[in-house]
Design a protein around this motif. Structure first.
Motif, short mmCIF file in Angstrom:
data_model
loop_
_atom_site.label_atom_id
_atom_site.label_comp_id
_atom_site.label_asym_id
_atom_site.label_seq_id
_atom_site.Cartn_x
_atom_site.Cartn_y
_atom_site.Cartn_z
N PRO A 89 39.52 -4.97 -6.22
CA PRO A 89 38.39 -5.32 -5.03
C PRO A 89 37.73 -4.45 -4.92
CG PRO A 89 40.44 -4.89 -4.20
CD PRO A 89 40.56 -5.03 -5.59
N ASN A 90 36.14 -4.32 -4.62
CA ASN A 90 35.46 -3.25 -4.12
C ASN A 90 34.99 -3.19 -2.77
OD1 ASN A 90 33.40 -5.14 -4.18
ND2 ASN A 90 32.88 -4.65 -6.37
N VAL A 91 33.95 -2.47 -2.44
CA VAL A 91 33.48 -2.22 -1.22
C VAL A 91 33.11 -3.55 -0.53
CG1 VAL A 91 31.23 -1.32 -1.74
CG2 VAL A 91 32.25 -0.98 0.69
N VAL A 92 32.49 -4.40 -1.52
CA VAL A 92 31.89 -5.74 -0.94
C VAL A 92 32.72 -6.51 -0.83
CG1 VAL A 92 30.38 -7.54 -1.93
CG2 VAL A 92 29.76 -5.26 -2.34
N THR A 93 33.85 -6.73 -1.63
CA THR A 93 35.06 -7.46 -1.45
C THR A 93 35.61 -7.52 -0.21
OG1 THR A 93 35.58 -7.19 -3.83
CG2 THR A 93 37.02 -8.41 -2.53
N TYR A 94 35.94 -6.04 -0.02
CA TYR A 94 36.56 -5.87 1.42
C TYR A 94 35.66 -6.05 2.63
CZ TYR A 94 40.89 -3.80 -0.55
OH TYR A 94 42.01 -3.74 -1.31
N ASN A 95 34.43 -5.77 2.55
CA ASN A 95 33.60 -6.03 3.47
C ASN A 95 33.46 -7.67 3.65
OD1 ASN A 95 31.78 -5.26 5.42
ND2 ASN A 95 30.12 -5.64 4.32
N THR A 96 33.46 -8.25 2.75
CA THR A 96 33.23 -9.81 2.88
C THR A 96 34.54 -10.34 3.54
OG1 THR A 96 31.83 -9.72 0.98
CG2 THR A 96 32.76 -12.09 1.68
N MET A 97 35.72 -9.85 2.98
CA MET A 97 36.70 -10.49 3.49
C MET A 97 37.19 -9.99 4.96
SD MET A 97 38.29 -12.44 1.50
CE MET A 97 40.07 -12.69 2.44
N ILE A 98 36.78 -8.98 5.46
CA ILE A 98 36.98 -8.36 6.66
C ILE A 98 36.02 -9.11 7.62
CG2 ILE A 98 36.46 -6.43 8.35
CD1 ILE A 98 37.49 -4.51 5.94
N SER A 99 34.71 -9.48 7.27
CA SER A 99 33.78 -10.13 7.76
C SER A 99 34.11 -11.66 7.80
CB SER A 99 32.34 -10.28 7.23
OG SER A 99 31.53 -10.90 7.83
N THR A 100 34.78 -12.35 6.93
CA THR A 100 35.24 -13.64 7.04
C THR A 100 36.43 -13.70 8.04
OG1 THR A 100 34.61 -14.03 4.79
CG2 THR A 100 36.34 -15.28 5.55
N PHE A 101 37.31 -12.86 8.14
CA PHE A 101 38.31 -12.83 9.09
C PHE A 101 37.83 -12.80 10.54
CE2 PHE A 101 41.31 -11.49 5.75
CZ PHE A 101 41.96 -12.69 5.32
N ALA A 102 37.12 -11.84 10.69
CA ALA A 102 36.45 -11.63 11.92
C ALA A 102 35.76 -12.77 12.52
CB ALA A 102 35.61 -10.12 11.90
N SER A 103 35.03 -13.50 11.64
CA SER A 103 34.14 -14.47 12.24
C SER A 103 34.85 -15.49 12.33
CB SER A 103 32.89 -14.69 11.09
OG SER A 103 33.39 -15.23 9.86
N ASN A 104 36.06 -15.63 11.83
CA ASN A 104 36.87 -16.89 12.16
C ASN A 104 38.00 -16.43 13.30
OD1 ASN A 104 36.36 -19.28 10.13
ND2 ASN A 104 36.08 -17.38 9.05
N GLY A 105 38.01 -15.38 13.93
CA GLY A 105 38.94 -14.89 14.90
C GLY A 105 40.10 -14.63 14.47
N GLN A 106 40.31 -14.05 13.09
CA GLN A 106 41.29 -13.63 12.55
C GLN A 106 41.52 -12.02 12.79
OE1 GLN A 106 44.01 -15.70 11.40
NE2 GLN A 106 42.84 -17.27 12.49
N TRP A 107 41.57 -11.62 13.85
CA TRP A 107 41.22 -9.78 14.14
C TRP A 107 42.43 -9.11 13.28
CZ3 TRP A 107 36.55 -8.55 14.93
CH2 TRP A 107 35.75 -9.24 15.30
N GLN A 108 43.69 -9.87 13.36
CA GLN A 108 44.67 -8.95 12.81
C GLN A 108 44.66 -8.80 11.42
OE1 GLN A 108 48.32 -10.71 14.67
NE2 GLN A 108 48.32 -9.27 16.26
N ARG A 109 43.99 -9.94 10.73
CA ARG A 109 43.92 -9.98 9.27
C ARG A 109 42.72 -9.20 8.90
NH1 ARG A 109 47.03 -14.18 7.01
NH2 ARG A 109 47.57 -15.76 8.77
N ALA A 110 41.74 -9.19 9.62
CA ALA A 110 40.48 -8.04 9.48
C ALA A 110 41.18 -6.75 9.43
CB ALA A 110 39.45 -8.69 10.45
N LEU A 111 41.74 -6.45 10.48
CA LEU A 111 42.18 -4.91 10.53
C LEU A 111 43.23 -4.68 9.38
CD1 LEU A 111 42.97 -4.92 14.40
CD2 LEU A 111 41.13 -3.74 13.23
N ALA A 112 44.09 -5.52 9.14
CA ALA A 112 44.97 -5.34 7.79
C ALA A 112 43.85 -5.24 6.73
CB ALA A 112 45.80 -6.46 7.55
N PHE A 113 42.99 -5.78 6.54
CA PHE A 113 42.16 -5.70 5.38
C PHE A 113 41.50 -4.47 5.30
CE2 PHE A 113 43.33 -9.39 3.48
CZ PHE A 113 42.92 -9.61 1.91
N ALA A 114 40.96 -3.97 6.68
CA ALA A 114 40.52 -2.61 6.80
C ALA A 114 41.21 -1.34 6.35
CB ALA A 114 39.79 -2.43 8.14
N GLU A 115 42.57 -1.67 6.63
CA GLU A 115 43.66 -0.80 6.65
C GLU A 115 43.93 -0.62 4.83
OE1 GLU A 115 46.35 2.42 6.51
OE2 GLU A 115 44.95 1.58 8.03
#
Length: 125
Positions: A89-115
């Motif tokens: 995964p690259n920066v775009v992959t992580y950014n897209t996943m974090i954004s996807t989780f966040a926009s779907n109310g999955q904040w813990q998953r978004a934070l886990a992917f950021a970590e």
């Protein structure tokens, strides 16, 4: 979704009917415009039928994740393809996943992917 996505899908089908292997770029371009429910099935179709012949790259995975972003489970399933195809995964992959989780109310998953991105030493530009 772009209003001509159906035409792009028809073009993929006609390529196959004409004996032409739809390449990675053909699918990637179509995914960019398809609605989420269609994008997931197109991703699965490409992986099942053409990936061995035409390959898979991180850009394809990134576009597929973004195209399916209204369904975080589909995006996560597509993310897992990186391992299957031995891609990183690259920066775009992580950014897209974090954004996807966040926009779907999955904040813990978004934070886990950021970590995970931090652990993978992804450079945020």
């Amino acid at each position: 979704a772009h209003k001509y996505w159906e035409e792009a899908v028809k073009m993929l089908r006609s390529m196959e009917e004409d004996g032409v292997t739809p390449g990675l770029m053909s699918y990637t371009s179509t995914l960019q415009y398809a609605p989420s429910k269609v994008a997931k099935s197109l991703t699965d179709e490409y992986i099942e039928r053409w990936s061995e012949k035409s390959g898979v790259d991180t850009r394809f995975i990134n576009v597929a994740i973004a195209a399916c972003s209204s369904n975080w489970r589909s995006s996560l399933e597509i993310f897992s393809l990186l391992t299957r195809f031995q891609l990183s995964p690259n920066v775009v992959t992580y950014n897209t996943m974090i954004s996807t989780f966040a926009s779907n109310g999955q904040w813990q998953r978004a934070l886990a992917f950021a970590e995970k991105a931090r652990e993978d030493k992804i450079r945020w530009d």
